[in-house]
Design an enzyme around this catalytic site. Structure first.
Site, short mmCIF file in Angstrom:
data_model
loop_
_atom_site.label_atom_id
_atom_site.label_comp_id
_atom_site.label_asym_id
_atom_site.label_seq_id
_atom_site.Cartn_x
_atom_site.Cartn_y
_atom_site.Cartn_z
N GLN A 128 38.44 33.37 78.68
CA GLN A 128 37.17 33.47 79.40
C GLN A 128 36.40 32.18 79.22
OE1 GLN A 128 34.24 33.65 77.48
NE2 GLN A 128 32.70 34.10 79.01
N TYR A 130 33.04 29.87 79.65
CA TYR A 130 31.63 29.63 79.93
C TYR A 130 31.53 28.21 80.44
CZ TYR A 130 29.80 33.88 77.95
OH TYR A 130 29.49 35.20 77.72
N ARG A 165 17.79 38.85 73.07
CA ARG A 165 18.09 40.01 72.23
C ARG A 165 17.26 39.84 70.97
NH1 ARG A 165 23.78 37.93 73.56
NH2 ARG A 165 23.82 38.26 75.79
N LYS A 252 33.74 37.40 86.50
CA LYS A 252 33.10 38.49 85.75
C LYS A 252 31.58 38.41 85.88
CE LYS A 252 33.01 40.44 81.06
NZ LYS A 252 31.80 39.94 80.42
N HIS A 276 27.32 42.61 81.66
CA HIS A 276 27.45 41.97 80.36
C HIS A 276 27.04 42.94 79.23
CE1 HIS A 276 28.18 37.69 79.06
NE2 HIS A 276 27.93 38.25 77.89
N ARG A 279 23.38 43.03 78.18
CA ARG A 279 22.88 41.98 77.29
C ARG A 279 22.19 40.86 78.05
NH1 ARG A 279 25.76 42.32 72.52
NH2 ARG A 279 25.95 40.10 72.10
#
Ligand code: GLV
Length: 387
Positions: A128, A130, A165, A252, A276, A279
């Site tokens: 994955q 970023y 968060r 995604k 996500h 999040r």
């Protein structure tokens, strides 16, 4: 080994064994956590239709995700800091997934690097990505993924910056943890975790440290994502990445039909309906509510998978019955990993598989490929009758 019959059992052990900082990182949503909560509670709104006097012998949950055979339509999602939940966590999860016959996705924000995981598995895994501002880093990490024979690139589109968060800020989240009094006091009660960490050299962001220039504190996830992640990521850049990669591409973080159409147009092999895990955008609808409109828009052009909120095999069954060709689990396997390493991930997969298999049979099916929306009772307006 304690008797584990549910993902919740693993969650309870995980909570006792993992340092507070990393437990909180996993078990949080952004801001009010509304979306985080609804990702799971909305699954419970959907009911299953029990059928009887149907031959239940010789069942199969085997199917394919982007052409690869999987033991069930479940892949391990990319999860940041997995190697802080348990020493060498990404390697252990990848090995457990490989033995079980489901795909493992390594995140850019992992502790074990692409090369570390590659050295321990025998089959290809997924990576994955970023998207960082640093073009050189971007080019090199794609090359590293190719060198490791990664079989699909998962580009996450919903994290150009981090949703807030609160607990991570209050805990001073970092990898490795900083030696503050609060951390030392908490870690002193986590001897099992500590012994594991003493036994590994992998305690930093393995894909990043030593590979990116100009990060003020590479242990501070919030600081380095703010400094490094590309806020200007747009569809043109996604196309550039597609061309740089040249292999199977999974996008995604798609929640809206318009975005799904763009993803299909640029030739994604699969898209993942995901918020996500609640999040990022707090206040977004749950993934299971977002699924049907996306399927209506692109379901016959591209594989549509679902991520966020799955904690049981019944949830997998509901997502598949609604039309998802596959699903991803994140927290459900992290609970297992943090509770008991590779054996815990395996147990999480076994629990989900057993729940999926038996529930499918109770709904009158022997093959996951035959399951359709007919097995569901979905509340009217579930997928949204919003203005
Ligand atoms: C990263 O993927 C995160 O949600 O923290």
């Amino acid at each position: 080994m304690p008797v584990i019959t549910t993902i919740d059992d693993l969650h309870r052990i995980y909570r006792r064994r993992a340092p507070k900082m990393f437990y909180d990182y996993c078990e949080t949503g952004s801001w009010t956590e509304q979306t985080f909560r609804e990702n799971t509670s909305d699954f419970a709104e959907i009911r299953l239709r029990q059928r009887v006097a149907v031959d239940m012998s010789d069942r199969s949950t085997t199917t394919t995700m982007i052409g690869a055979e999987v033991a069930m339509p479940v892949a391990l999602a990319p999860v940041g800091l997995t190697g802080m939940q348990h020493a060498d966590g990404e390697i252990l999860a990848a090995v457990a997934a490989e033995k079980f016959g489901v795909p493992f996705t390594l995140t850019t924000m992992s502790i074990c690097s692409i090369e570390d995981v590659d050295a321990q598995v025998t089959k290809p895994f997924w990576f994955q990505l970023y998207v960082m501002r640093d073009q050189d880093f971007l080019r090199r990490i794609i090359e590293r993924a190719k060198a490791a024979k990664v079989s699909a690139l998962v580009v996450t589109l919903d994290l150009q910056m981090l949703g807030q968060r609160h607990k991570d800020i209050k805990n001073g989240l970092s990898a490795p943890p900083k030696p503050t009094i609060a951390n030392i006091a908490n870690l002193a009660t986590k001897w099992r975790w500590g012994l594991g960490m003493l036994g590994t050299k992998r305690r930093e962001f393995g894909n990043i440290v030593g590979h990116v220039q100009g990060v003020s504190d590479p242990s501070d996830l919030m600081a380095w994502t703010a400094e490094q992640f590309d806020p200007a990521l747009d569809w043109a850049k996604v196309e550039q990445i597609r061309d740089m990669w040249g292999g199977k591409l999974i996008l995604k973080g798609i929640m809206e039909p318009e975005d799904a159409k763009m993803a299909a147009k640029i030739g994604a092999d699969a898209i993942i309906v995901s918020n996500h895990g609640g999040r990022q955008l707090d206040g977004a609808v749950s993934s299971i509510r977002a699924l049907e409109p996306v399927l209506e828009a692109v379901g016959d052009e591209v594989e549509v998978w679902l991520d966020s909120g799955i904690r049981s095999g019944q949830d997998v069954l509901k997502a598949v019955a609604m039309g998802a060709k596959g699903t991803m689990i994140g927290r459900a396997y992290i609970y297992g990993l943090g509770a008991m390493g590779e054996a815990g991930v395996t147990r999480a997969l076994e629990v989900i598989h057993m729940e999926l298999d038996k529930s499918m049979a109770f709904c009158g099916h022997r093959d996951i490929g035959d399951v359709t929306r007919d097995i569901l009772r979905v509340p009217k307006g579930f997928s949204g009758d919003w203005d």
